[in-house]
Enzyme design. Sequence first.
Site, PDB file in Angstrom:
ATOM      1  CG  ASN A 190       8.510  -1.596   0.219  1.00 29.36           C
ATOM      2  OD1 ASN A 190       7.925  -1.715   1.299  1.00 29.36           O
ATOM      3  ND2 ASN A 190       9.123  -0.484  -0.141  1.00 29.36           N
ATOM      4  NE  ARG A 217       3.754   6.759   1.738  1.00 31.76           N
ATOM      5  CZ  ARG A 217       4.141   5.555   2.114  1.00 31.76           C
ATOM      6  NH1 ARG A 217       4.750   4.772   1.249  1.00 31.76           N
ATOM      7  NH2 ARG A 217       3.912   5.135   3.316  1.00 31.76           N
ATOM      8  CE1 TYR A 268       8.954   5.234   2.933  1.00 34.36           C
ATOM      9  CE2 TYR A 268       7.332   7.012   2.989  1.00 34.36           C
ATOM     10  CZ  TYR A 268       7.853   5.849   3.523  1.00 34.36           C
ATOM     11  OH  TYR A 268       7.285   5.296   4.635  1.00 34.36           O
ATOM     12  CD  GLU A 305      10.561  -7.271   5.892  1.00 34.17           C
ATOM     13  OE1 GLU A 305      10.625  -8.441   6.348  1.00 34.17           O
ATOM     14  OE2 GLU A 305      10.315  -6.283   6.602  1.00 34.17           O
ATOM     15  CB  ALA A 316       1.462   0.276   6.395  1.00 31.81           C
ATOM     16  NE  ARG A 372       9.969   6.292   8.630  1.00 32.12           N
ATOM     17  CZ  ARG A 372       9.028   6.087   7.699  1.00 32.12           C
ATOM     18  NH1 ARG A 372       9.222   5.137   6.779  1.00 32.12           N
ATOM     19  NH2 ARG A 372       7.934   6.813   7.676  1.00 32.12           N
ATOM     20  N   PRO A 381       0.791  -1.218   0.000  1.00 31.15           N
ATOM     21  CG  PRO A 381      -0.120  -1.088   2.135  1.00 31.15           C
ATOM     22  CD  PRO A 381       0.533  -2.046   1.193  1.00 31.15           C
ATOM     23  CG  ASN A 382      -0.171   4.303   1.358  1.00 25.50           C
ATOM     24  OD1 ASN A 382      -1.179   4.808   0.847  1.00 25.50           O
ATOM     25  ND2 ASN A 382      -0.178   3.813   2.579  1.00 25.50           N
ATOM     26  CG  HIS A 435      11.230  -2.027   4.795  1.00 20.23           C
ATOM     27  ND1 HIS A 435       9.862  -1.974   4.706  1.00 20.23           N
ATOM     28  CD2 HIS A 435      11.544  -3.190   5.399  1.00 20.23           C
ATOM     29  CE1 HIS A 435       9.363  -3.077   5.247  1.00 20.23           C
ATOM     30  NE2 HIS A 435      10.361  -3.832   5.673  1.00 20.23           N
TER      31      HIS A 435
HETATM   32  C1  DQA Z   1       8.259   1.250   3.856  1.00 21.26           C
HETATM   33  C2  DQA Z   1       8.307   1.447   5.368  1.00 21.26           C
HETATM   34  C3  DQA Z   1       6.946   1.180   6.004  1.00 21.26           C
HETATM   35  O1  DQA Z   1       7.013   1.368   7.411  1.00 21.26           O
HETATM   36  C4  DQA Z   1       5.923   2.138   5.428  1.00 21.26           C
HETATM   37  O2  DQA Z   1       4.638   1.847   5.961  1.00 21.26           O
HETATM   38  C5  DQA Z   1       5.910   2.150   3.950  1.00 21.26           C
HETATM   39  C6  DQA Z   1       7.165   2.078   3.204  1.00 21.26           C
HETATM   40  C7  DQA Z   1       9.594   1.632   3.166  1.00 21.26           C
HETATM   41  O3  DQA Z   1       9.747   1.298   2.000  1.00 21.26           O
HETATM   42  O4  DQA Z   1      10.447   2.285   3.777  1.00 21.26           O
HETATM   43  O5  DQA Z   1       4.856   2.303   3.325  1.00 21.26           O
HETATM   44  O6  DQA Z   1       8.028  -0.138   3.583  1.00 21.26           O
END
Ligand code: DQA
Length: 149
Positions: free
Chosen positions: A73, A17, A22, A99, A76, A108, A9-10, A101
């Site tokens: 990735n 964003r 990011y 995984e 959340a 964070r 998501p997102n 990020h």
């Molecule tokens: C993320 C880190 C997560 O905590 C966050 O919710 C994201 C992006 C990252 O790529 O740093 O949406 O996965």
Amino acid sequence: MKIVVVNGPNLNRLGKRQPEIYGTTTLVDIEKLVRAHADKAGVELDFVQSNHEGVLLDAVHAAADDNAAIIINPGAFTHTSVALRDALAEIADGQGYVEVHISNVHAREPFRQHSYLSDKARGVIAGLGVYGYVAALGFFTQDLTPKDA
Ligand code: DQA
């Protein structure tokens, strides 16, 4: 070998964003970058993004049926989703998943420092920006042997 890159998501909002966290690279840019590396390495690549947990589960199930590796990735859902963990367990029993990020989640908020997915992953990359995706691809393409070989 097939690799599926799964974004949660997102992540479709990358570039717009919170660029201070990011960066300004879009998901389209990331796909182009990862595809260029996959082509060079001669691996088949699928690239998926969804804001919906069920769609991500379906993508993981399809990858399991294809005996594919996953670069994920989870956004959340990293910090919330037992369902995604359960789906990825099947990948962990096969080619494995990495995984990724973009941000350093460990620097964070405390809630970002727990992942439901990390202990089953072959590796976790956090804080290297979009290079994390390329690094994960590099891992799978330099090590094509099954993990129990
Ligand atoms: C993320 C880190 C997560 O905590 C966050 O919710 C994201 C992006 C990252 O790529 O740093 O949406 O996965």
